[in-house]
Design a protein around this motif. Structure first.
Motif, mmCIF file in Angstrom:
data_model
loop_
_atom_site.group_PDB
_atom_site.id
_atom_site.type_symbol
_atom_site.label_atom_id
_atom_site.label_comp_id
_atom_site.label_asym_id
_atom_site.label_seq_id
_atom_site.Cartn_x
_atom_site.Cartn_y
_atom_site.Cartn_z
ATOM 1 N N THR A 1 32.044 40.327 36.359
ATOM 2 C CA THR A 1 32.399 41.744 36.249
ATOM 3 C C THR A 1 31.221 42.595 36.693
ATOM 4 O O THR A 1 30.078 42.154 36.677
ATOM 5 C CB THR A 1 32.751 42.110 34.792
ATOM 6 O OG1 THR A 1 31.628 41.836 33.975
ATOM 7 C CG2 THR A 1 33.947 41.349 34.310
ATOM 8 N N SER B 1 40.286 43.411 36.698
ATOM 9 C CA SER B 1 40.840 43.929 37.942
ATOM 10 C C SER B 1 42.224 44.543 37.683
ATOM 11 O O SER B 1 43.082 43.899 37.079
ATOM 12 C CB SER B 1 40.965 42.792 38.957
ATOM 13 O OG SER B 1 41.702 43.222 40.065
ATOM 14 N N GLY C 1 43.438 44.510 33.868
ATOM 15 C CA GLY C 1 42.046 44.932 33.719
ATOM 16 C C GLY C 1 41.660 45.456 32.357
ATOM 17 O O GLY C 1 40.485 45.543 32.031
#
Length: 181
Positions: free
Chosen positions: A3, A27, A83
């Motif tokens: 990340t 994401s 996400g």
């Protein structure tokens, strides 16, 4: 995949109400991911069930690797949906709720510090119940002052038991004495 760098804060903001303030470590293009916070790694998951099972497995592995050191890194496995941290709506089953922590007691030897242990460590809701279990079920001794001595046979344990028996014997009245009413 790792990340991007995240800003440390008092709370990360995984579940804040305002979407603008909500942390999005994953994401937006991936329906399901698993975020391992210790190594700061994202693992793509095919579905929610797999993500939840993987999170449980990673959490158990992290707990098994924890050696109790203050330098041990903390690692959490967080299920992400597009996400964001995933959270179910409502309880898993009717009548279930969030577990409430409670204080438990287990017996500990006053000489060596060992705890009552066989297949598991028993936990009781009162110190008296833990002592009763150790003495009644595990053949430990309880000294007159309430301390517990496990069933080890070495000089320190034998000396504590001998001292306890001497104290108990000196407290018993002489059978030849008359009791005055």
């Amino acid at each position: 995949m790792t990340t991007p760098a995240l800003t440390q804060a008092g709370r990360r903001g995984l579940f804040t109400a305002d979407p603008a303030d909500r942390l999005r470590p994953g994401s937006p293009d991936r329906p399901w991911e698993l975020w391992l916070t210790g190594p700061d790694t994202l693992l793509e998951m095919p579905d929610l069930a797999t993500a939840l099972m993987s999170a449980a497995e990673h959490t158990a592995a992290a707990a098994d690797l924890d050696d109790g050191s203050s330098l041990e890194s903390v690692s959490h496995a967080v299920v992400l949906h597009h996400g964001y941290a995933w959270r179910r709506e409502g309880a898993a089953r009717s009548g279930t709720g969030i577990a409430v922590p409670s204080l438990c007691w287990t017996a500990k030897c006053s000489i060596c510090g060992d705890v009552v242990e066989d297949e598991f460590i028993p936990h009781h809701d009162a110190p008296e119940a833990a002592a009763d279990d150790a003495v009644g079920s595990r053949e430990w001794d309880e000294l007159p002052d309430g301390r517990l001595v496990c069933d080890r046979t070495d000089d320190a344990h034998d000396a504590a038991r001998a001292q306890a028996h001497t104290e108990v014997a000196s407290e018993q009245p002489d059978k030849n004495q008359l009791t005055f009413l």
